[in-house]
Design a protein around this motif. Sequence first.
Motif, PDB file in Angstrom:
ATOM      1  N   VAL A 104      -3.963   1.661 -10.086  1.00 55.25           N
ATOM      2  CA  VAL A 104      -4.779   2.234  -9.006  1.00 55.25           C
ATOM      3  C   VAL A 104      -5.167   3.674  -9.347  1.00 55.25           C
ATOM      4  O   VAL A 104      -6.304   4.094  -9.118  1.00 55.25           O
ATOM      5  CB  VAL A 104      -4.046   2.147  -7.645  1.00 55.25           C
ATOM      6  N   ASN A 138      -6.725  11.753  -8.713  1.00 56.81           N
ATOM      7  CA  ASN A 138      -5.700  10.717  -8.934  1.00 56.81           C
ATOM      8  C   ASN A 138      -5.394  10.477 -10.411  1.00 56.81           C
ATOM      9  O   ASN A 138      -4.237  10.358 -10.806  1.00 56.81           O
ATOM     10  CB  ASN A 138      -6.143   9.397  -8.300  1.00 56.81           C
ATOM     11  N   ILE A 167       1.308   7.910  -5.939  1.00 60.07           N
ATOM     12  CA  ILE A 167       0.107   8.686  -6.299  1.00 60.07           C
ATOM     13  C   ILE A 167      -0.008   9.960  -5.457  1.00 60.07           C
ATOM     14  O   ILE A 167      -0.115  11.074  -5.985  1.00 60.07           O
ATOM     15  CB  ILE A 167      -1.182   7.837  -6.126  1.00 60.07           C
ATOM     16  N   ASN A 168       0.019   9.777  -4.137  1.00 57.66           N
ATOM     17  CA  ASN A 168      -0.389  10.871  -3.259  1.00 57.66           C
ATOM     18  C   ASN A 168       0.412  12.168  -3.409  1.00 57.66           C
ATOM     19  O   ASN A 168      -0.193  13.246  -3.515  1.00 57.66           O
ATOM     20  CB  ASN A 168      -0.374  10.411  -1.792  1.00 57.66           C
ATOM     21  N   ILE A 183       2.058   2.189  -3.461  1.00 57.96           N
ATOM     22  CA  ILE A 183       1.019   2.838  -4.278  1.00 57.96           C
ATOM     23  C   ILE A 183       0.800   4.282  -3.817  1.00 57.96           C
ATOM     24  O   ILE A 183       0.739   5.209  -4.624  1.00 57.96           O
ATOM     25  CB  ILE A 183      -0.268   1.997  -4.234  1.00 57.96           C
ATOM     26  N   ASN A 184       0.732   4.471  -2.509  1.00 51.62           N
ATOM     27  CA  ASN A 184       0.569   5.837  -2.000  1.00 51.62           C
ATOM     28  C   ASN A 184       1.759   6.719  -2.386  1.00 51.62           C
ATOM     29  O   ASN A 184       1.585   7.894  -2.724  1.00 51.62           O
ATOM     30  CB  ASN A 184       0.409   5.834  -0.470  1.00 51.62           C
ATOM     31  N   LYS A 194       0.838  -1.208   0.000  1.00 51.76           N
ATOM     32  CA  LYS A 194       0.000   0.000   0.000  1.00 51.76           C
ATOM     33  C   LYS A 194       0.874   1.259   0.000  1.00 51.76           C
ATOM     34  O   LYS A 194       0.580   2.240  -0.696  1.00 51.76           O
ATOM     35  CB  LYS A 194      -0.947  -0.010   1.206  1.00 51.76           C
ATOM     36  N   THR A 222      -9.052   4.796  -9.627  1.00 55.47           N
ATOM     37  CA  THR A 222      -9.581   5.800  -8.673  1.00 55.47           C
ATOM     38  C   THR A 222      -9.464   7.193  -9.293  1.00 55.47           C
ATOM     39  O   THR A 222      -9.254   8.180  -8.583  1.00 55.47           O
ATOM     40  CB  THR A 222      -8.797   5.738  -7.338  1.00 55.47           C
ATOM     41  N   ASN A 238     -10.970  10.268  -7.736  1.00 55.63           N
ATOM     42  CA  ASN A 238     -10.813  10.455  -6.277  1.00 55.63           C
ATOM     43  C   ASN A 238      -9.842  11.574  -5.941  1.00 55.63           C
ATOM     44  O   ASN A 238      -8.843  11.766  -6.637  1.00 55.63           O
ATOM     45  CB  ASN A 238     -10.204   9.199  -5.627  1.00 55.63           C
ATOM     46  N   THR A 239     -10.129  12.234  -4.838  1.00 52.15           N
ATOM     47  CA  THR A 239      -9.148  13.118  -4.223  1.00 52.15           C
ATOM     48  C   THR A 239      -8.363  12.291  -3.221  1.00 52.15           C
ATOM     49  O   THR A 239      -8.954  11.703  -2.315  1.00 52.15           O
ATOM     50  CB  THR A 239      -9.866  14.287  -3.522  1.00 52.15           C
ATOM     51  N   SER A 240      -7.069  12.187  -3.391  1.00 52.91           N
ATOM     52  CA  SER A 240      -6.279  11.369  -2.464  1.00 52.91           C
ATOM     53  C   SER A 240      -6.317  11.990  -1.069  1.00 52.91           C
ATOM     54  O   SER A 240      -6.580  13.183  -0.910  1.00 52.91           O
ATOM     55  CB  SER A 240      -4.827  11.262  -2.931  1.00 52.91           C
ATOM     56  N   SER A 241      -6.000  11.168  -0.082  1.00 56.46           N
ATOM     57  CA  SER A 241      -6.003  11.659   1.300  1.00 56.46           C
ATOM     58  C   SER A 241      -5.002  12.814   1.451  1.00 56.46           C
ATOM     59  O   SER A 241      -5.260  13.782   2.165  1.00 56.46           O
ATOM     60  CB  SER A 241      -5.667  10.524   2.256  1.00 56.46           C
TER      61      SER A 241
HETATM   62  O1  PAF Z   1      -4.447   7.747   0.061  1.00 59.41           O
HETATM   63  C1  PAF Z   1      -5.389   7.573  -0.721  1.00 59.41           C
HETATM   64  O2  PAF Z   1      -6.200   8.462  -0.989  1.00 59.41           O
HETATM   65  C2  PAF Z   1      -5.599   6.221  -1.365  1.00 59.41           C
HETATM   66  O3  PAF Z   1      -4.835   5.277  -0.687  1.00 59.41           O
HETATM   67  C3  PAF Z   1      -5.328   6.171  -2.873  1.00 59.41           C
HETATM   68  C4  PAF Z   1      -4.948   4.789  -3.289  1.00 59.41           C
HETATM   69  C5  PAF Z   1      -4.240   7.132  -3.304  1.00 59.41           C
HETATM   70  C6  PAF Z   1      -6.620   6.456  -3.584  1.00 59.41           C
HETATM   71  O4  PAF Z   1      -7.115   7.734  -3.397  1.00 59.41           O
END
Ligand code: PAF
Length: 318
Positions: free
Chosen positions: A258, A214, A203-204, A199-200, A196, A262, A265-268
Amino acid sequence: MSSQRSARPSVSGSEGGGIAILGAGALGRLWAACLPPAAAGFVPRNPSALSSFRLHYHFQDSSGRQHTVTRPWLTTLADAELLLVTTKAGDTLEALNQIIGRIPESCPIVLFQNGLGSQQAVAARWPARPVLAASTTEAANRPEPDQVVHAARGHTWIGALTEPATGLVPNIIRQLSPSGLDVRGEDRILERLWGKLAINAGINPFTALLDCPNGEILESPLFLDSIQALCEELANLIAAEGLPPHSPRELRDDIERVARNTASNTSSMRGDVQNGRATEIDFINGYVANRSRELGLSAPVNQMLTERVKQLVPHPSH
Ligand code: PAF
């Protein structure tokens, strides 16, 4: 799922065992909303500062249904049977330190933090406690302070970190099963957390620096210029840690898959930057840079991304 009756501000006598949740962010609230109303409550870090015995919020489940959730702030932890720690990685050690004297020695502590570093720090600080780590793909976000959205169902893997936690996973899965969330045991939890983290790491920071969802990172010059070297740094460190090897190509494929899956999505991390909060960069790319240095490797791309993300929120709120 919604709370009809007022749960008592203690975890004793609750159905499914007394589950205490430390960290009332999106993930902690997801667990509280999914567990039976009387089974779980939140742990106040500073009980004397509480203005109410209960926490109220709106919860949108993964089918889009809306619920009103009311869960107690737990005024005693003496009979807690399970502690879920859903604080941000950077807050975890201090938050646990504030409350650990109030929970029974035998109470399993399950750590849900992103990245790596905070889990090892907790296990090293309390080796005689049953400490476990969880890696989850449940997607929850908090668009408003009093609203939590279960954006996508996922899986949660749990595995022991300290010796006293050995053999406890089946019972923890039983305690969590009334939630309806998918929970599994994992003997190799560090490998799972590494997967994990990789991947973070890919991306993040890009989503935070580019302020984009993302999927949009994939065509950006910043990502295209750095992803190959970033994956080489990850692959070198994974091998140096003695974990099953991954080629840079495999890591890049996983990251891109990923990001595509996603895409909107807005990542964390982007969410943290947008809200002026501390990010978890020290436990993701920062962890890779530091561990690489400790093991005599260099990781300049992870170091550069760490420094640049830190500049985005120079004075974070927590
Ligand atoms: O941190 C996050 O937001 C998630 O783990 C990921 C995989 C980047 C998807 O938004």
